[in-house]
Write a protein that holds these residues in place. Structure first.
Motif, PDB file in Angstrom:
ATOM      1  N   LEU A 661      21.735 -55.634  10.743  1.00  0.00           N
ATOM      2  CA  LEU A 661      21.527 -55.449  12.183  1.00  0.00           C
ATOM      3  C   LEU A 661      21.542 -53.968  12.551  1.00  0.00           C
ATOM      4  CD1 LEU A 661      23.701 -58.295  13.723  1.00  0.00           C
ATOM      5  CD2 LEU A 661      21.265 -57.954  14.116  1.00  0.00           C
ATOM      6  N   LEU A 662      22.516 -53.237  12.024  1.00  0.00           N
ATOM      7  CA  LEU A 662      22.597 -51.802  12.309  1.00  0.00           C
ATOM      8  C   LEU A 662      21.377 -51.078  11.772  1.00  0.00           C
ATOM      9  CD1 LEU A 662      26.380 -51.197  11.461  1.00  0.00           C
ATOM     10  CD2 LEU A 662      25.343 -51.099  13.739  1.00  0.00           C
ATOM     11  N   SER A 665      18.374 -51.369  13.999  1.00  0.00           N
ATOM     12  CA  SER A 665      18.503 -50.840  15.353  1.00  0.00           C
ATOM     13  C   SER A 665      17.621 -49.627  15.631  1.00  0.00           C
ATOM     14  CB  SER A 665      19.971 -50.494  15.635  1.00  0.00           C
ATOM     15  OG  SER A 665      20.112 -49.884  16.888  1.00  0.00           O
ATOM     16  N   GLY A 670      16.832 -54.589  15.502  1.00  0.00           N
ATOM     17  CA  GLY A 670      18.170 -55.111  15.766  1.00  0.00           C
ATOM     18  C   GLY A 670      18.613 -54.644  17.137  1.00  0.00           C
ATOM     19  N   LEU A 671      19.345 -55.414  17.870  1.00  0.00           N
ATOM     20  CA  LEU A 671      19.749 -55.070  19.231  1.00  0.00           C
ATOM     21  C   LEU A 671      21.260 -54.937  19.322  1.00  0.00           C
ATOM     22  CD1 LEU A 671      17.425 -57.501  21.219  1.00  0.00           C
ATOM     23  CD2 LEU A 671      17.111 -55.052  20.849  1.00  0.00           C
ATOM     24  N   PHE A 672      21.690 -53.944  20.113  1.00  0.00           N
ATOM     25  CA  PHE A 672      23.128 -53.732  20.300  1.00  0.00           C
ATOM     26  C   PHE A 672      23.802 -54.986  20.838  1.00  0.00           C
ATOM     27  CE2 PHE A 672      26.392 -52.792  23.506  1.00  0.00           C
ATOM     28  CZ  PHE A 672      27.374 -52.255  22.690  1.00  0.00           C
ATOM     29  N   THR A 674      23.198 -57.963  20.359  1.00  0.00           N
ATOM     30  CA  THR A 674      23.293 -59.064  19.405  1.00  0.00           C
ATOM     31  C   THR A 674      24.624 -59.057  18.670  1.00  0.00           C
ATOM     32  OG1 THR A 674      20.907 -58.996  19.083  1.00  0.00           O
ATOM     33  CG2 THR A 674      22.197 -60.137  17.403  1.00  0.00           C
ATOM     34  N   PHE A 679      28.469 -52.225  16.003  1.00  0.00           N
ATOM     35  CA  PHE A 679      28.219 -50.900  16.560  1.00  0.00           C
ATOM     36  C   PHE A 679      29.534 -50.215  16.930  1.00  0.00           C
ATOM     37  CE2 PHE A 679      24.147 -52.928  16.991  1.00  0.00           C
ATOM     38  CZ  PHE A 679      23.211 -51.904  16.896  1.00  0.00           C
ATOM     39  N   MET A 729      18.295 -46.505  25.311  1.00  0.00           N
ATOM     40  CA  MET A 729      18.396 -47.440  24.196  1.00  0.00           C
ATOM     41  C   MET A 729      17.834 -46.815  22.917  1.00  0.00           C
ATOM     42  SD  MET A 729      17.268 -50.923  26.234  1.00  0.00           S
ATOM     43  CE  MET A 729      17.674 -52.049  24.920  1.00  0.00           C
ATOM     44  N   GLY A 733      19.633 -45.982  19.210  1.00  0.00           N
ATOM     45  CA  GLY A 733      19.051 -46.332  17.928  1.00  0.00           C
ATOM     46  C   GLY A 733      18.936 -45.134  17.005  1.00  0.00           C
ATOM     47  N   THR A 736      22.362 -44.262  15.737  1.00  0.00           N
ATOM     48  CA  THR A 736      22.777 -45.234  14.727  1.00  0.00           C
ATOM     49  C   THR A 736      22.106 -44.937  13.391  1.00  0.00           C
ATOM     50  OG1 THR A 736      23.055 -46.914  16.458  1.00  0.00           O
ATOM     51  CG2 THR A 736      22.902 -47.692  14.174  1.00  0.00           C
ATOM     52  N   GLN A 752      16.701 -49.869   5.990  1.00  0.00           N
ATOM     53  CA  GLN A 752      16.085 -48.840   6.826  1.00  0.00           C
ATOM     54  C   GLN A 752      14.704 -48.459   6.306  1.00  0.00           C
ATOM     55  OE1 GLN A 752      19.459 -45.854   7.022  1.00  0.00           O
ATOM     56  NE2 GLN A 752      18.576 -45.602   9.056  1.00  0.00           N
TER      57      GLN A 752
END
Length: 756
Positions: A661-662, A665, A670-672, A674, A679, A729, A733, A736, A752
Motif C-alpha cells: 500500500l505504501l 501511494s 494506494g490511498l492514505f 485505505t 502511514f 495528496m 505521495g 512517502t 515501487q
C-alpha cells in the motif's frame, strides 16, 4: 493607641500610607490592632482583615483569598501573619491600602520570627526534607527592612515598647496643580472620559489609547501599581463601546479585569448610554445599542472570537510571549502591565515582547505612567514593600556584562546564606529570573532563600550575574511516599516524579534522585553566546561528581537532570541541543500559557538511564494515539520538535500488504485513507529518527497534520499553502516515496519499480 493616631494623621496630611507592626503573642497583638484602628479613626466599613480568624468587626478574607483585594482600596488593612507569612499575600494586601491609610502587620516577636516555622515554611519542607531543614532567611531579611525603612512603626506589645515610631515629619504637602487635559480639539474620545482622569499621566495615557479607534493601533502601557493604568484602559474601552465598537478585554483572571469593567460602566452611565449588563456584581459583558465591552480568558481571547474591533490585554506581563503575540492579529490592541508587582514583571514583558513587536508591521505607542493616583509619590509603604519583596529586582546593567563570554565567566554556587548576606548579588540573580520568566513572584523569593530543595547556580562575570539557574532536588522518596503518590496523593516539590508516577503509572519513578531545572535565564545582552548551555554543562558536571567548582563540598551523585516547560519549537530545540530528551507531552494546555507542557530528561547514571529508557519506550508507544486525539491541535512545529528530541525511534513492523500500500501511494495506486496506520508508523519512524532521510519543513508538517493528527485534507492544504487538495495528496505521495527509499523492504522497493 496614640501612635496609631499619629501615624494616621501624618499619612492623611501628606496623602501617604504608614505601616504599623505589632509584634508579640497572637492574642495581645490582635487586641492592640483593634485599639489601633479605633484610635486612628478607621471605620470597620473601610477595613479588611486578612487572617485565619475574625477579631475585628469588619470584612475578613482568608489569606488564600487575599487576591480578592486586587483592584480595591481600603483605608485600613490588617494582616495577621502569626500562622503564616506568605510573601504573595503581603504584596497583595499592602497594595490595597489607600493614601492616608494604615497597614497593620501582626507578627510574633521579631527577634524570634526568623527561627519560627509557620504554615508557609512548613510548605517549603517538601519530601524528603522536614521543617527543620527550612531556613529563616526571608523572614530575617524582612525584619531588617521593617527597622530600616521610614514610615514603618514597630511596637513590642508584650512590653509596650515602641521600637520605631515610623513618624517621618514630612514637609507640608504642596497644593495639587490642576489637571492638564490634552488638547480636545482633535480628540476621539468624549470629554467625559477626560473629566474623570485623576492625573496628567492618566489623561495622556487615555489620549494615546485613542489610536485603538483605528485599525493597526497598538499601545503598550507600563506602570507601577496604583497609577491608574487599568482605569485608563476601562475609560478607553467605554469610549470605544460608546462609539459603536466591539471591545474584547482579557486578563490572567477575570478579577484582574474588574477595574476595566468598572470604569467602562461608569463612563457609559455618564454618557447616558443604555447599557445591558450580564451580571451586576461582576459584569463580563456591557452592551450598548451599537457597541460592547466583553471579557474572555486569554486562551479563548487569543482566537479573537466574534472578530472584535479592539482588544485590551490587562496585566499582560503575567502572560507568556507566545500568547501575547497572538493578539497582534487583532485590528487594534492595547497591552497594560505592572512594572514592579506580583502581577508580573513589566521589565521582562518589555524585553521579551519587544522583538515580536519590532517584527510586526505595527506602529507601537509606548506609554509609561509614573504618577501615583491613590497616594503621593515616594510613599513609604510602597518603598518598603518594593524592597522587602524585591519587586524592583533587576539584572546588572548591560555595560557591566557586555564582554562576558564562556571563557571569561566563572561557575558558582549561590547558597542561600551567600544570597542572604549579599543584597547586590541577590538582586541581580532574582532580577534575572524575574526578567526571564512571566510567573516569577514574591513566593519564589522565599523559596530561593529558604527552600531546602531549591538551589541556585550561576555564571558570573567580574562578580555580576550573567546566567542563572534555579534547581529543585526531586525524587529519592521512600516506598511509602511512592505508594501514596501512585494512589493519587500529591507530594509537594516533586513535579517530575509526580507526573511520571500518577499520570504515567510508574510507581518506581520516585526512587531516583534528580535535579529539575525550574528556571534558567541568561542576560539579554549576552544571549546567543552559549552561556546558557555552558551553565547546564557545569551543572551536569557537578551533578555527576565530576566537578566541585561550585563549592568545597562535593555533591552527592544525581541520577538525572530534568525540565518541564510550556513547549515551543525554540525551547524544545534548546533543551535537545543540550542532550535533554522528550519523555512526555501533556494532553491539556496550561490555562495561563496556552501551551502543552513537555518533560525532558537527561540521564546521568545507570538507574537514571533505566528511568529515561522505559519512559521513552512508553512515550513512543502511546504518542500516535495522543496525536490523533488529545494532541490533534498541537502546533505541528512543536510536534516535530518533541519527536525529534526523543532518544530512540520506533520499529517498522509492517506486513507485506502494508508495504505494498505504501509503495503504491506515490503513484496513486494506494490511498492514505485505505490504511492510515501504515502511514502513521512510517511518519513516526521518520520524525523520531535523527539519522533518517531529510525532508523539507513543509513535508514534515504534512506528515504531522495529515498523517499523525488526521486533519481534513482541505484544511491541511489551506494551512500548508498547497494550491489544491490534489496537490496536497500528491505531496504526501512524494514524501512517502522518499521514505520508502530509506526504510522500505526489498519487496516494497520492487513494488515501487512497477510504477516508475
Amino acid at each position: 493607641m496614640e501612635l496609631a493616631a499619629a501615624l494616621r494623621a501624618e499619612a492623611r496630611d501628606c496623602n501617604e500610607r504608614r505601616v504599623l507592626v505589632l509584634a508579640g503573642d497572637p492574642e495581645t497583638t490582635r487586641d492592640r490592632a483593634k485599639e489601633a484602628l479605633a484610635a486612628a479613626g478607621i471605620s470597620p466599613e473601610s477595613t479588611t482583615l486578612v487572617g485565619p480568624e475574625p477579631f475585628v468587626n469588619c470584612e475578613r478574607l482568608d489569606p488564600v483569598h487575599a487576591s480578592e483585594l486586587l483592584g480595591q482600596t481600603r483605608t485600613g488593612v490588617v494582616y495577621d501573619a502569626h500562622e503564616s507569612l506568605r510573601p504573595n499575600v503581603l504584596g497583595q494586601v499592602v497594595g490595597a491600602v489607600d493614601g492616608g491609610g494604615l497597614f497593620v502587620l501582626l507578627a510574633p516577636p521579631l527577634s524570634a520570627w526568623p527561627a519560627r516555622r509557620d504554615d508557609f515554611a512548613e510548605a517549603l519542607a517538601v519530601p524528603p526534607f522536614e521543617s527543620g531543614d527550612v531556613t529563616g532567611h526571608f523572614r530575617a531579611r524582612l525584619v531588617e527592612t521593617l527597622y530600616a525603612h521610614r514610615g514603618v512603626a514597630v511596637v513590642d506589645v508584650e512590653s509596650d515598647a515602641i521600637e520605631s515610631d515610623g513618624l517621618t515629619d514630612p514637609a507640608p504637602r504642596l497644593p495639587t496643580p490642576d489637571l492638564t487635559v490634552p488638547n480636545r480639539d482633535d480628540r476621539v474620545f468624549p470629554a467625559e472620559a477626560y473629566d474623570v482622569c485623576l492625573s496628567d499621566d492618566q489623561a495622556e495615557t487615555l489620549a494615546e489609547l485613542e489610536t485603538l479607534a483605528e485599525p493597526g493601533g497598538t499601545v503598550v502601557v507600563e506602570a507601577d501599581r496604583g497609577r491608574g493604568k487599568s482605569s485608563a484602559a476601562g475609560l478607553a474601552a467605554g469610549s470605544l463601546a460608546a462609539s459603536g465598537r466591539d471591545v474584547l478585554v482579557t486578563a490572567p483572571q477575570y478579577r484582574r479585569a474588574g477595574e476595566v469593567f468598572a470604569r467602562a460602566r461608569e463612563l457609559l452611565d455618564a454618557l447616558a448610554e443604555s447599557v445591558e449588563i450580564d451580571d451586576e456584581t461582576a459584569p463580563r459583558r456591557l452592551a450598548t445599542d451599537e457597541g460592547r465591552v466583553r471579557y474572555a480568558p486569554p486562551t479563548d481571547a487569543v482566537e479573537l472570537p466574534d472578530d472584535p474591533d479592539a482588544v485590551v490585554v490587562d496585566e499582560a506581563a503575567a502572560l507568556p510571549v507566545r500568547l501575547l503575540a497572538g493578539f497582534l492579529d487583532a485590528p487594534a490592541v492595547a497591552f497594560t502591565t505592572t512594572i514592579h508587582g506580583y502581577e508580573g514583571a513589566g521589565r521582562g514583558f518589555s524585553v521579551r515582547f519587544k522583538d515580536r513587536l519590532t517584527e510586526s508591521d505595527r506602529t507601537v505607542q509606548e506609554v509609561r505612567m509614573d504618577e501615583p493616583i491613590r497616594y503621593a509619590a515616594g510613599d513609604p509603604a510602597e518603598v518598603w514593600a518594593t524592597r522587602a519583596l524585591l519587586l524592583d529586582a533587576r539584572p546588572p546593567v548591560e555595560p557591566l556584562v557586555a564582554d562576558a563570554t564562556p571563557e571569561t565567566v566563572t561557575y558558582e554556587r549561590l547558597s542561600s546564606e551567600r544570597l542572604r548576606s549579599d543584597e547586590h548579588l541577590l538582586r541581580e540573580a532574582f532580577g534575572l529570573l524575574v526578567l526571564a520568566h512571566y510567573r516569577t513572584e514574591p513566593d519564589d523569593l522565599a523559596r530561593l532563600l529558604d527552600g531546602p530543595n531549591v538551589s541556585v547556580r550561576a555564571l558570573l562575570s567580574e562578580g555580576h550575574v550573567v546566567s542563572v539557574a534555579l534547581l529543585a532536588r526531586e525524587g529519592g522518596l521512600d516506598a511509602g511516599r511512592r505508594a501514596d503518590m501512585y494512589e493519587g496523593e500529591r507530594i509537594r516539590g516533586n513535579m517530575l516524579p509526580d507526573v511520571l508516577t500518577t499520570q504515567l503509572r510508574d510507581e518506581t519513578a520516585g526512587i531516583e534522585t534528580g535535579w529539575r531545572v525550574m528556571r534558567i535565564a541568561t542576560h539579554h545582552a549576552v544571549r546567543e553566546r552559549g552561556l546558557g548551555s555552558l551553565l547546564l554543562e557545569r551543572i551536569e558536571a557537578e551533578a555527576t561528581g565530576e566537578s566541585d567548582q561550585a563549592g568545597t563540598e562535593r555533591p552527592s551523585r544525581y541520577d538525572y537532570l530534568g525540565v518541564a516547560f510550556g513547549a515551543t519549537p525554540d525551547l524544545v530545540a534548546f533543551w535537545a541541543d543540550n542532550d535533554y530528551r522528550t519523555v512526555h507531552v501533556s494532553t491539556t494546555r496550561n490555562d495561563r500559557s496556552g501551551e502543552h507542557s513537555a518533560i525532558m530528561l537527561r540521564a546521568l547514571s545507570d538507574t537514571g538511564s533505566a528511568l529515561q529508557d522505559r519512559h521513552t519506550t512508553w512515550f513512543l508507544g502511546r504518542v500516535r494515539g495522543m496525536l490523533t486525539d488529545p494532541l490533534t491541535d498541537l502546533d505541528p512545529d512543536v510536534v516535530r520538535a518533541v519527536l525529534s528530541a526523543v532518544d530512540g525511534s520506533t520499529r517498522l513492523d509492517l506486513s507485506a500488504w502494508q508495504w505494498r500500500l505504501l509503495a503504491g501511494s506515490p503513484h496513486g495506486a494506494g490511498l492514505f485513507d485505505t490504511a492510515p496506520d501504515a502511514f502513521r508508523a512510517l511518519a513516526l519512524r521518520t520524525l523520531t529518527d535523527d539519522s533518517g532521510p531529510s525532508l523539507e519543513r513543509r513535508a514534515e508538517r504534512l506528515l504531522v497534520r495529515k498523517v499523525l493528527q488526521a486533519h481534513d485534507w482541505d484544511a491541511v492544504a489551506e494551512e500548508l499553502g498547497f494550491v489544491s487538495r490534489r496537490e496536497c495528496m500528491r505531496a504526501l505521495g512524494d514524501a512517502t516515496g522518499r521514505l520508502l527509499e530509506a526504510y522500505g523492504t526489498d519487496e516494497a522497493r520492487a513494488e515501487q519499480e512497477r510504477f516508475r
